[in-house]
Design a protein around this motif. Structure first.
Motif, PDB file in Angstrom:
ATOM      1  N   ILE A 128       0.661  -1.279  -0.210  1.00  0.00           N
ATOM      2  CA  ILE A 128       0.432  -0.466   0.405  1.00  0.00           C
ATOM      3  C   ILE A 128       1.150   1.485  -0.292  1.00  0.00           C
ATOM      4  N   CYS A 165     -12.290   4.617   1.636  1.00  0.00           N
ATOM      5  CA  CYS A 165     -10.554   4.070   1.443  1.00  0.00           C
ATOM      6  C   CYS A 165     -10.142   4.576   0.014  1.00  0.00           C
ATOM      7  N   HIS A 189      -6.905   6.769  -1.050  1.00  0.00           N
ATOM      8  CA  HIS A 189      -5.912   6.537  -1.536  1.00  0.00           C
ATOM      9  C   HIS A 189      -5.632   7.375  -3.215  1.00  0.00           C
ATOM     10  N   GLN A 194      -3.132  10.438  -0.958  1.00  0.00           N
ATOM     11  CA  GLN A 194      -2.126   9.854  -0.673  1.00  0.00           C
ATOM     12  C   GLN A 194      -1.692  10.019  -2.079  1.00  0.00           C
ATOM     13  N   TYR A 195      -1.981   9.763  -3.131  1.00  0.00           N
ATOM     14  CA  TYR A 195      -0.936  10.245  -4.391  1.00  0.00           C
ATOM     15  C   TYR A 195      -1.127  11.222  -5.069  1.00  0.00           C
ATOM     16  N   ASN A 204       2.410   8.835  -3.671  1.00  0.00           N
ATOM     17  CA  ASN A 204       2.783   7.049  -3.448  1.00  0.00           C
ATOM     18  C   ASN A 204       1.518   6.427  -4.686  1.00  0.00           C
ATOM     19  N   TYR A 225      -1.237  -0.867  -4.269  1.00  0.00           N
ATOM     20  CA  TYR A 225      -2.447  -1.993  -3.825  1.00  0.00           C
ATOM     21  C   TYR A 225      -2.873   0.019  -3.087  1.00  0.00           C
ATOM     22  N   ASN A 226      -1.978   1.452  -3.579  1.00  0.00           N
ATOM     23  CA  ASN A 226      -2.332   2.517  -3.525  1.00  0.00           C
ATOM     24  C   ASN A 226      -3.059   3.049  -4.693  1.00  0.00           C
ATOM     25  N   TRP A 227      -2.486   2.873  -5.788  1.00  0.00           N
ATOM     26  CA  TRP A 227      -2.648   3.490  -7.187  1.00  0.00           C
ATOM     27  C   TRP A 227      -2.586   2.697  -7.766  1.00  0.00           C
TER      28      TRP A 227
END
Length: 178
Positions: free
Chosen positions: A70, A118, A122, A125-126, A131, A135-137
């Motif tokens: 992540i 969630c 994501h 975070q990007y 990030n 499993y985040n982007w």
């Protein structure tokens, strides 16, 4: 792109194939209500049940590995996220047993709220942290927004089909057929 980022696409693809095969081989008449019921069963049972089981267990059993996927440092919060995922897994699996559109609607709404939260995380975070962990982007972002929305639309469409088929003024059936 990291090949691991494609992981979130596999279960929805399997879900669509399973649904299509089920509809192709079913012996019952393909009424709108029955096709929507089959879609909801696959979406909730496989889409929510299996996907959330697979999402939750790594947080509980190998938090360091799942944190790297992540793009986060391992955290005690993963324990809580893992249990939140497993809660939806249980609701997805229970949807196979408790075939009430009320139960399905509650499950779909809860899943949408959780997953959209969630998904917003994501994106944040990007944008803020850059990030791009698998499993985040990437493909996970449309999955976390589209799958819960599609499930909610299917359950609502099923409830409407039941009302139409059984009379506009009647309540939907308490349970749905297989």
């Amino acid at each position: 792109m990291n090949p691991a980022a494609l992981g979130p696409l596999f279960l929805p693809l399997i879900l669509l194939i399973a649904f299509a095969v089920h509809v192709a081989v079913m012996r019952r008449p393909r009424t709108r209500e029955h096709v929507l019921t089959v879609a909801c069963l696959w979406g909730l049972g496989l889409g929510v049940g299996v996907m959330e089981l697979l999402a939750g267990l790594p947080h509980l059993t190998s938090p360091a590995f799942s944190a790297v996927q992540i793009g986060f440092a391992p955290s005690a919060f993963q324990w809580e996220v893992g249990w939140a995922n497993l809660t939806f897994a249980v609701l997805g699996f229970l949807s196979l047993r408790f075939r009430s559109t009320d139960f399905w609607l509650a499950t779909a709404i809860g899943y949408l709220v959780y997953f959209w939260g969630c998904g917003i995380g994501h994106i944040q975070q990007y944008v803020v942290e850059g990030n791009t962990a698998p499993y985040n982007w990437g493909p996970i972002v449309p999955v976390v927004f589209l799958l819960p929305l599609v499930l909610l639309v299917l359950v609502v469409a099923l409830r409407r089909a039941q009302r139409h088929e059984h009379g506009v003024h009647e309540q939907p059936r308490e349970t749905v057929p297989a």
